[in-house]
Enzyme design. Sequence first.
Site, PDB file in Angstrom:
ATOM      1  N   TYR A 147       0.841  -1.206   0.000  1.00  0.00           N
ATOM      2  CA  TYR A 147       0.000   0.000   0.000  1.00  0.00           C
ATOM      3  C   TYR A 147       0.872   1.250   0.000  1.00  0.00           C
ATOM      4  CZ  TYR A 147      -3.781   3.201   1.249  1.00  0.00           C
ATOM      5  OH  TYR A 147      -4.688   4.236   1.249  1.00  0.00           O
ATOM      6  N   LYS A 151       1.002   3.963  -3.100  1.00  0.00           N
ATOM      7  CA  LYS A 151       0.607   5.368  -2.957  1.00  0.00           C
ATOM      8  C   LYS A 151       1.775   6.315  -3.242  1.00  0.00           C
ATOM      9  CE  LYS A 151      -3.752   4.881  -2.099  1.00  0.00           C
ATOM     10  NZ  LYS A 151      -4.774   5.410  -3.043  1.00  0.00           N
TER      11      LYS A 151
END
Length: 248
Positions: A147, A151
Amino acid sequence: MGDRSGVVVTGAAQGLGRAIAERFMAGGCHVVGVDLAAEPLAAMARGREAFTAMHGDAGDPELIAEACRIACVKGQKLRTIVLNAAISIVHPTDEYPLDDWDKVMGVNLRGVFAAAKSARPFLAAGSSVVLLSSIAASHALPGRVAYCASKAGVDGLMRALAIDWGPHGIRVNAVAPGTFRTEMLAKLVEEGKADISRYISRIPMQRAGEAEELANAAFFLASDQASFINGVVLPVDGGWAAAALSNV
Protein backbone atom coordinates in the site's frame (compact mmCIF):
# COMPACT_ATOMS: atom_id res chain seq x y z
CA MET A 1 -18.49 24.57 -10.78
CA GLY A 2 -22.24 24.93 -11.12
CA ASP A 3 -22.29 24.65 -14.91
CA ARG A 4 -23.59 21.08 -14.80
CA SER A 5 -20.21 19.66 -15.70
CA GLY A 6 -19.73 15.92 -15.85
CA VAL A 7 -17.51 14.26 -13.26
CA VAL A 8 -16.30 10.65 -12.99
CA VAL A 9 -15.50 9.26 -9.53
CA THR A 10 -14.05 5.77 -9.08
CA GLY A 11 -14.76 3.87 -5.89
CA ALA A 12 -17.84 6.05 -5.52
CA ALA A 13 -20.13 3.67 -3.64
CA GLN A 14 -18.66 3.95 -0.16
CA GLY A 15 -16.40 5.89 2.15
CA LEU A 16 -14.34 8.77 0.82
CA GLY A 17 -15.43 8.09 -2.76
CA ARG A 18 -19.09 8.41 -1.84
CA ALA A 19 -18.45 11.66 0.02
CA ILE A 20 -16.54 13.02 -2.97
CA ALA A 21 -19.36 12.07 -5.35
CA GLU A 22 -21.92 13.74 -3.08
CA ARG A 23 -19.82 16.92 -2.86
CA PHE A 24 -19.63 17.25 -6.62
CA MET A 25 -23.37 16.68 -6.94
CA ALA A 26 -23.96 19.37 -4.33
CA GLY A 27 -21.78 21.63 -6.46
CA GLY A 28 -24.09 21.22 -9.45
CA CYS A 29 -22.24 18.45 -11.32
CA HIS A 30 -23.52 15.22 -12.81
CA VAL A 31 -21.45 12.40 -11.35
CA VAL A 32 -20.79 9.05 -12.98
CA GLY A 33 -19.74 6.71 -10.19
CA VAL A 34 -17.73 3.57 -10.89
CA ASP A 35 -17.46 0.78 -8.34
CA LEU A 36 -17.32 -3.02 -8.01
CA ALA A 37 -19.63 -2.94 -4.97
CA ALA A 38 -22.94 -3.41 -6.77
CA GLU A 39 -25.42 -3.02 -3.90
CA PRO A 40 -23.89 0.12 -2.31
CA LEU A 41 -23.53 1.61 -5.79
CA ALA A 42 -27.19 0.97 -6.57
CA ALA A 43 -28.18 2.49 -3.24
CA MET A 44 -26.08 5.54 -4.04
CA ALA A 45 -27.88 5.99 -7.36
CA ARG A 46 -31.40 5.47 -6.04
CA GLY A 47 -33.48 8.63 -6.41
CA ARG A 48 -30.56 10.76 -7.59
CA GLU A 49 -30.94 12.30 -11.03
CA ALA A 50 -27.44 13.76 -10.76
CA PHE A 51 -25.79 10.34 -10.38
CA THR A 52 -25.21 7.57 -12.90
CA ALA A 53 -23.97 4.21 -11.62
CA MET A 54 -21.39 2.22 -13.56
CA HIS A 55 -20.80 -1.21 -12.03
CA GLY A 56 -17.36 -2.64 -12.76
CA ASP A 57 -13.60 -2.49 -12.35
CA ALA A 58 -12.26 1.06 -12.04
CA GLY A 59 -9.09 -0.09 -13.80
CA ASP A 60 -10.95 -1.30 -16.90
CA PRO A 61 -10.04 1.14 -19.70
CA GLU A 62 -13.21 0.47 -21.70
CA LEU A 63 -15.45 0.98 -18.67
CA ILE A 64 -13.73 4.24 -17.76
CA ALA A 65 -13.99 5.47 -21.34
CA GLU A 66 -17.72 4.73 -21.30
CA ALA A 67 -18.08 6.51 -17.94
CA CYS A 68 -16.36 9.55 -19.45
CA ARG A 69 -18.64 9.47 -22.49
CA ILE A 70 -21.71 9.41 -20.25
CA ALA A 71 -20.31 12.23 -18.12
CA CYS A 72 -19.84 14.33 -21.26
CA VAL A 73 -23.41 13.68 -22.39
CA LYS A 74 -24.97 14.29 -18.96
CA GLY A 75 -22.79 17.26 -18.08
CA GLN A 76 -21.97 18.58 -21.56
CA LYS A 77 -18.26 18.19 -20.84
CA LEU A 78 -15.95 16.19 -18.56
CA ARG A 79 -14.76 18.61 -15.90
CA THR A 80 -12.97 16.18 -13.62
CA ILE A 81 -12.13 12.55 -13.03
CA VAL A 82 -11.39 11.60 -9.42
CA LEU A 83 -9.40 8.37 -9.18
CA ASN A 84 -10.23 7.13 -5.71
CA ALA A 85 -10.58 3.32 -5.97
CA ALA A 86 -7.95 1.50 -3.89
CA ILE A 87 -7.38 -1.56 -1.72
CA SER A 88 -5.11 -2.37 1.21
CA ILE A 89 -3.86 -5.85 2.14
CA VAL A 90 -1.85 -6.13 5.35
CA HIS A 91 0.84 -8.74 6.07
CA PRO A 92 4.19 -8.74 7.85
CA THR A 93 6.65 -7.55 5.23
CA ASP A 94 8.89 -10.63 5.43
CA GLU A 95 5.87 -12.81 4.69
CA TYR A 96 4.13 -10.58 2.16
CA PRO A 97 2.79 -12.78 -0.67
CA LEU A 98 3.77 -11.59 -4.12
CA ASP A 99 0.23 -12.31 -5.31
CA ASP A 100 -1.13 -9.79 -2.79
CA TRP A 101 1.58 -7.30 -3.79
CA ASP A 102 0.42 -7.64 -7.38
CA LYS A 103 -3.24 -7.18 -6.38
CA VAL A 104 -2.53 -3.96 -4.49
CA MET A 105 -0.30 -2.58 -7.22
CA GLY A 106 -2.83 -3.61 -9.86
CA VAL A 107 -5.68 -1.65 -8.28
CA ASN A 108 -3.82 1.25 -6.66
CA LEU A 109 -1.28 2.08 -9.35
CA ARG A 110 -1.81 0.25 -12.64
CA GLY A 111 -5.56 0.78 -12.41
CA VAL A 112 -5.14 4.49 -11.70
CA PHE A 113 -2.84 4.97 -14.67
CA ALA A 114 -5.13 2.95 -16.95
CA ALA A 115 -8.12 5.05 -15.89
CA ALA A 116 -6.28 8.34 -16.34
CA LYS A 117 -5.05 7.26 -19.76
CA SER A 118 -8.58 6.27 -20.81
CA ALA A 119 -9.95 9.60 -19.62
CA ARG A 120 -7.37 11.70 -21.46
CA PRO A 121 -9.26 11.94 -24.82
CA PHE A 122 -12.25 13.43 -22.95
CA LEU A 123 -10.24 16.02 -21.02
CA ALA A 124 -9.79 19.49 -22.49
CA ALA A 125 -8.32 22.78 -21.35
CA GLY A 126 -9.87 23.62 -18.00
CA SER A 127 -10.38 19.97 -17.04
CA SER A 128 -8.58 18.33 -14.16
CA VAL A 129 -7.65 14.99 -12.67
CA VAL A 130 -7.63 14.38 -8.92
CA LEU A 131 -5.83 11.30 -7.60
CA LEU A 132 -6.21 9.81 -4.13
CA SER A 133 -2.82 9.47 -2.52
CA SER A 134 -2.35 8.78 1.19
CA ILE A 135 -0.25 9.82 4.14
CA ALA A 136 1.21 6.32 3.67
CA ALA A 137 3.01 7.59 0.56
CA SER A 138 5.42 9.53 2.77
CA HIS A 139 4.93 8.04 6.26
CA ALA A 140 5.43 4.27 6.39
CA LEU A 141 2.85 2.12 8.13
CA PRO A 142 3.79 -1.36 9.36
CA GLY A 143 2.53 -4.33 7.37
CA ARG A 144 1.46 -2.12 4.48
CA VAL A 145 4.52 -2.37 2.28
CA ALA A 146 2.48 -2.72 -0.93
CA TYR A 147 0.00 0.00 0.00
CA CYS A 148 2.77 2.45 0.94
CA ALA A 149 4.70 1.71 -2.26
CA SER A 150 1.57 1.99 -4.41
CA LYS A 151 0.61 5.37 -2.96
CA ALA A 152 4.15 6.67 -3.35
CA GLY A 153 3.79 5.56 -6.96
CA VAL A 154 0.54 7.52 -7.23
CA ASP A 155 2.42 10.66 -6.18
CA GLY A 156 5.03 10.08 -8.86
CA LEU A 157 2.38 9.30 -11.46
CA MET A 158 0.52 12.49 -10.56
CA ARG A 159 3.60 14.65 -11.05
CA ALA A 160 4.43 13.00 -14.38
CA LEU A 161 0.87 13.52 -15.66
CA ALA A 162 0.88 17.12 -14.42
CA ILE A 163 3.90 18.08 -16.50
CA ASP A 164 2.77 16.08 -19.56
CA TRP A 165 -0.80 17.38 -19.59
CA GLY A 166 -0.28 20.84 -18.12
CA PRO A 167 0.66 22.34 -21.52
CA HIS A 168 -2.82 21.30 -22.71
CA GLY A 169 -4.52 23.18 -19.87
CA ILE A 170 -5.27 19.99 -17.91
CA ARG A 171 -4.32 20.08 -14.24
CA VAL A 172 -3.42 16.94 -12.27
CA ASN A 173 -3.23 16.97 -8.47
CA ALA A 174 -3.66 14.61 -5.54
CA VAL A 175 -5.15 14.65 -2.07
CA ALA A 176 -3.44 12.63 0.64
CA PRO A 177 -5.87 11.65 3.40
CA GLY A 178 -4.69 10.72 6.85
CA THR A 179 -6.99 8.87 9.24
CA PHE A 180 -10.64 8.77 8.19
CA ARG A 181 -13.28 6.37 9.46
CA THR A 182 -13.91 4.45 6.24
CA GLU A 183 -15.06 0.94 5.44
CA MET A 184 -11.48 0.00 4.53
CA LEU A 185 -10.15 1.16 7.90
CA ALA A 186 -13.04 -0.48 9.77
CA LYS A 187 -12.18 -3.82 8.16
CA LEU A 188 -8.54 -3.50 9.18
CA VAL A 189 -9.58 -2.61 12.74
CA GLU A 190 -11.91 -5.63 12.86
CA GLU A 191 -9.06 -7.85 11.72
CA GLY A 192 -6.73 -6.41 14.37
CA LYS A 193 -4.51 -4.80 11.75
CA ALA A 194 -5.14 -1.17 12.63
CA ASP A 195 -5.66 0.83 15.84
CA ILE A 196 -7.55 4.10 15.34
CA SER A 197 -6.72 5.36 18.82
CA ARG A 198 -2.99 5.05 18.09
CA TYR A 199 -3.41 6.91 14.82
CA ILE A 200 -5.36 9.72 16.48
CA SER A 201 -2.70 10.04 19.16
CA ARG A 202 -0.23 11.05 16.40
CA ILE A 203 -2.52 13.70 14.88
CA PRO A 204 -2.06 17.25 16.24
CA MET A 205 -5.81 17.92 15.90
CA GLN A 206 -6.47 14.80 18.02
CA ARG A 207 -9.30 13.44 15.92
CA ALA A 208 -10.01 11.50 12.76
CA GLY A 209 -11.15 13.37 9.69
CA GLU A 210 -14.71 13.45 8.42
CA ALA A 211 -15.24 12.21 4.88
CA GLU A 212 -16.78 15.54 3.89
CA GLU A 213 -13.50 17.29 4.78
CA LEU A 214 -11.59 15.18 2.27
CA ALA A 215 -14.36 15.69 -0.30
CA ASN A 216 -14.12 19.46 0.08
CA ALA A 217 -10.39 19.31 -0.66
CA ALA A 218 -10.93 17.23 -3.80
CA PHE A 219 -13.68 19.61 -4.94
CA PHE A 220 -11.40 22.61 -4.41
CA LEU A 221 -8.58 21.11 -6.48
CA ALA A 222 -11.03 20.48 -9.32
CA SER A 223 -12.54 23.98 -9.14
CA ASP A 224 -11.59 27.21 -10.88
CA GLN A 225 -10.37 28.47 -7.52
CA ALA A 226 -7.40 26.11 -7.98
CA SER A 227 -6.81 27.14 -11.60
CA PHE A 228 -3.03 27.57 -11.19
CA ILE A 229 -2.46 24.59 -8.89
CA ASN A 230 -0.86 21.71 -10.79
CA GLY A 231 1.34 18.79 -9.70
CA VAL A 232 0.57 19.14 -5.99
CA VAL A 233 -0.13 16.60 -3.24
CA LEU A 234 -2.46 18.23 -0.71
CA PRO A 235 -2.32 16.53 2.73
CA VAL A 236 -5.70 16.32 4.47
CA ASP A 237 -4.52 14.77 7.69
CA GLY A 238 -5.05 17.09 10.66
CA GLY A 239 -1.34 17.93 10.72
CA TRP A 240 0.08 14.39 10.81
CA ALA A 241 2.53 15.00 7.97
CA ALA A 242 3.62 18.33 9.45
CA ALA A 243 4.42 16.60 12.73
CA ALA A 244 6.69 14.12 10.89
CA LEU A 245 5.42 11.18 12.92
CA SER A 246 5.42 7.60 11.69
CA ASN A 247 5.87 4.03 12.90
CA VAL A 248 2.29 3.74 14.12
